[in-house]
Design an enzyme around this catalytic site. Structure first.
Site, PDB file in Angstrom:
ATOM      1  N   LYS A  30      18.333  46.987 140.243  1.00 24.59           N
ATOM      2  CA  LYS A  30      18.214  46.195 139.589  1.00 24.59           C
ATOM      3  C   LYS A  30      19.207  47.373 138.687  1.00 24.59           C
ATOM      4  O   LYS A  30      19.862  47.311 137.744  1.00 24.59           O
ATOM      5  CB  LYS A  30      16.867  46.625 138.699  1.00 24.59           C
ATOM      6  CG  LYS A  30      16.348  45.277 139.165  1.00 24.59           C
ATOM      7  CD  LYS A  30      15.128  45.027 138.357  1.00 24.59           C
ATOM      8  CE  LYS A  30      14.385  43.352 139.280  1.00 24.59           C
ATOM      9  NZ  LYS A  30      13.292  43.430 138.293  1.00 24.59           N
ATOM     10  N   LYS A  36      18.790  36.912 146.927  1.00 21.04           N
ATOM     11  CA  LYS A  36      17.682  35.751 146.475  1.00 21.04           C
ATOM     12  C   LYS A  36      17.458  35.034 145.258  1.00 21.04           C
ATOM     13  O   LYS A  36      18.284  35.439 144.244  1.00 21.04           O
ATOM     14  CB  LYS A  36      17.029  37.215 146.790  1.00 21.04           C
ATOM     15  CG  LYS A  36      14.983  37.000 146.421  1.00 21.04           C
ATOM     16  CD  LYS A  36      14.315  38.074 145.510  1.00 21.04           C
ATOM     17  CE  LYS A  36      14.682  38.405 144.420  1.00 21.04           C
ATOM     18  NZ  LYS A  36      13.737  40.124 143.810  1.00 21.04           N
ATOM     19  N   LYS A  81      15.705  35.298 138.928  1.00 23.60           N
ATOM     20  CA  LYS A  81      15.386  34.260 137.013  1.00 23.60           C
ATOM     21  C   LYS A  81      16.905  36.018 136.624  1.00 23.60           C
ATOM     22  O   LYS A  81      17.446  34.893 135.433  1.00 23.60           O
ATOM     23  CB  LYS A  81      14.818  35.357 135.966  1.00 23.60           C
ATOM     24  CG  LYS A  81      12.863  35.147 136.833  1.00 23.60           C
ATOM     25  CD  LYS A  81      11.661  36.302 135.853  1.00 23.60           C
ATOM     26  CE  LYS A  81      10.577  35.699 136.735  1.00 23.60           C
ATOM     27  NZ  LYS A  81      10.599  36.898 136.870  1.00 23.60           N
TER      28      LYS A  81
HETATM   29  P1  TYM Z   1       8.798  38.775 139.886  1.00 24.15           P
HETATM   30  O1  TYM Z   1       8.107  38.153 138.525  1.00 24.15           O
HETATM   31  O2  TYM Z   1      10.103  39.485 139.896  1.00 24.15           O
HETATM   32  O3  TYM Z   1       8.056  37.654 140.529  1.00 24.15           O
HETATM   33  C1  TYM Z   1       7.049  37.860 140.544  1.00 24.15           C
HETATM   34  C2  TYM Z   1       6.341  36.756 142.038  1.00 24.15           C
HETATM   35  O4  TYM Z   1       7.464  36.052 142.606  1.00 24.15           O
HETATM   36  C3  TYM Z   1       7.909  36.538 143.974  1.00 24.15           C
HETATM   37  N1  TYM Z   1       9.286  36.206 144.012  1.00 24.15           N
HETATM   38  C4  TYM Z   1       9.809  35.468 145.189  1.00 24.15           C
HETATM   39  N2  TYM Z   1       9.183  35.017 146.717  1.00 24.15           N
HETATM   40  C5  TYM Z   1      10.512  34.398 147.099  1.00 24.15           C
HETATM   41  N3  TYM Z   1      11.275  33.893 147.006  1.00 24.15           N
HETATM   42  C6  TYM Z   1      12.229  34.783 145.361  1.00 24.15           C
HETATM   43  N4  TYM Z   1      12.970  34.474 145.551  1.00 24.15           N
HETATM   44  C7  TYM Z   1      11.002  35.236 144.732  1.00 24.15           C
HETATM   45  N5  TYM Z   1      11.426  36.073 143.788  1.00 24.15           N
HETATM   46  C8  TYM Z   1      10.704  36.114 143.142  1.00 24.15           C
HETATM   47  C9  TYM Z   1       7.632  37.919 144.155  1.00 24.15           C
HETATM   48  O5  TYM Z   1       7.866  38.523 145.400  1.00 24.15           O
HETATM   49  C10 TYM Z   1       6.877  38.130 143.005  1.00 24.15           C
HETATM   50  O6  TYM Z   1       5.187  38.206 144.436  1.00 24.15           O
HETATM   51  N6  TYM Z   1       6.988  43.237 140.355  1.00 24.15           N
HETATM   52  C11 TYM Z   1       6.763  42.509 140.253  1.00 24.15           C
HETATM   53  C12 TYM Z   1       5.824  42.018 139.289  1.00 24.15           C
HETATM   54  C13 TYM Z   1       4.029  42.778 139.612  1.00 24.15           C
HETATM   55  C14 TYM Z   1       3.368  43.120 140.468  1.00 24.15           C
HETATM   56  C15 TYM Z   1       2.408  43.633 139.783  1.00 24.15           C
HETATM   57  C16 TYM Z   1       3.346  41.831 141.647  1.00 24.15           C
HETATM   58  C17 TYM Z   1       3.799  43.957 138.342  1.00 24.15           C
HETATM   59  N7  TYM Z   1       2.754  44.565 138.628  1.00 24.15           N
HETATM   60  C18 TYM Z   1       0.846  44.276 141.104  1.00 24.15           C
HETATM   61  C19 TYM Z   1       1.874  41.989 142.330  1.00 24.15           C
HETATM   62  C20 TYM Z   1       1.082  42.715 142.060  1.00 24.15           C
HETATM   63  C21 TYM Z   1       8.067  41.578 140.575  1.00 24.15           C
HETATM   64  O7  TYM Z   1       8.758  42.131 139.295  1.00 24.15           O
HETATM   65  O8  TYM Z   1       7.630  40.471 140.458  1.00 24.15           O
END
Ligand code: TYM
Length: 336
Positions: A115, A198, A201
């Site tokens: 990032k 991947k 967004k």
């Molecule tokens: P974020 O917002 O990037 O994504 C949210 C969830 O979606 C999953 N995800 C994917 N899974 C499969 N293929 C993809 N291309 C894909 N893109 C996103 C992510 O693995 C995630 O589960 N750091 C985290 C948010 C967070 C969090 C937490 C998660 C903050 N605190 C505590 C679990 C527990 C994040 O940026 O997710």
């Protein structure tokens, strides 16, 4: 070892539209856990501002992520749904974890490197300590299980390291060992334009992803335009070898139809992508169409959405506050 309640926590950032990756890798799996666990789902707005967010856009995206969760089947009667900034324990525990985690641990986080890119001197400090906040999100509820996509695995390992170091530094058995739940055929949904990166967004190409706000026509068009190769489909998944785009589409098909990838390969053995993509487009529209529609409907009822989030924040705070107070005791903060 203390016997902890089986509690699920997970979150999504309101930093753009929800994608098919968020849905298949995370939210769809959360729905299936609601009956087996106590479940807490969070719109992580504190995480979102580690990169710049326009305030009005952030407010709207926060509601939209909540709407996406509900439209996908997260039931506010069964699960706690709230936005992170409204429960102060997250930020307070994150500070304590900033003092537990080691620089060396954070330096290894691949997501920060991705990032921050080449210009890491200009990345926010928040982006660097982001995994400490994520550990706090989970541990301030003593959550034991965390359903996420494969990209979050390293952050969950760090969460375990932080919990262990805290317990050992202070000689307590206070934080549980967190177990990642990474399951289903779509733990890593890839870009529709390049099967080696991947789906995200933040990809500049709109055609690289399906958004949960896309209408049926657009979903169909994006699937039709998805990059593929010219070979017919084989009868087994392993025969796909290094055909990254084909593997990705098969996995998406499998996850959307709730079958395994082998069954999908068997069905399309010897067929070309024209037929496969037509069916995948129909399937995507039939699964995502109702979600998109319900999201739009919920977004027209902001009072309802805000009432869910506000109730959720109260419930979350009731769970988090007593745990944070105990942490303060353990750390030695005077609570006069
Ligand atoms: P974020 O917002 O990037 O994504 C949210 C969830 O979606 C999953 N995800 C994917 N899974 C499969 N293929 C993809 N291309 C894909 N893109 C996103 C992510 O693995 C995630 O589960 N750091 C985290 C948010 C967070 C969090 C937490 C998660 C903050 N605190 C505590 C679990 C527990 C994040 O940026 O997710």
């Amino acid at each position: 070892m203390t016997d902890f309640t089986q509690r699920v926590f997970s979150g999504v950032q309101p930093s753009g539209d929800l994608t098919l990756g968020n849905y298949l890798g995370a939210i769809k799996n959360w729905v299936s856990l609601q009956d087996a666990y106590e479940t807490i789902f969070c719109v992580v707005d504190l995480h979102a501002i580690t990169t710049w967010q326009e305030p009005d856009v952030l407010r709207n995206a926060t509601r939209e992520v909540a709407a996406g969760m509900i439209a996908s089947g997260i039931d506010p009667k069964k699960s706690v749904i709230f936005n992170q900034s409204q429960v102060s324990a997250h930020a307070e525990l994150a500070w304590i974890f900033n003092c537990v985690a080691r620089m060396g641990w954070l330096n290894r986080m691949t997501q920060f490197k991705e990032k921050a890119g080449k210009n890491k001197e200009r990345a926010s400090v928040g982006l660097y300590v982001y995994p400490d906040l994520m550990a706090a999100d989970i541990l301030t509820y003593h959550a034991t299980h965390v359903p996420v996509g494969a990209d979050q695995k390293q952050h969950l390992e760090l969460t375990r390291d932080i919990a262990q170091k805290f317990n050992s530094d202070y000689g307590v058995d206070f934080f549980p060992e967190v177990e990642p739940l990474i399951f289903g055929p779509a733990t890593r949904v890839m870009s529709l334009r390049d099967g080696n990166i991947k789906m995200s967004k933040s990809d500049p190409s709109e055609n690289s992803r399906i958004n949960l706000t896309d209408d049926c026509d657009l979903i169909s068009k994006k699937i039709q335009k998805a990059r593929t190769d010219s070979e017919p489909l084989p009868g087994t998944f392993s025969e796909l070898g290094d055909r990254a785009e084909a593997k990705n589409l098969i996995n998406i098909f499998a996850a959307l139809s709730e079958r395994d990838a082998e069954a999908v390969c068997l069905e399309y053995e010897g067929k070309g992508f024209a037929e496969f993509k037509r069916d995948l487009a129909d399937l995507s529209v039939s699964v995502l169409g109702p979600i998109t529609k319900e999201m739009a409907h919920l977004m027209n009822d902001k009072t309802y959405l805000d009432s869910i989030l506000s109730e959720g924040a109260k419930n979350a705070d009731n769970l988090a506050s007593p745990i944070l107070k105990q942490v303060q005791e353990i750390v030695g903060f005077l609570r006069p």
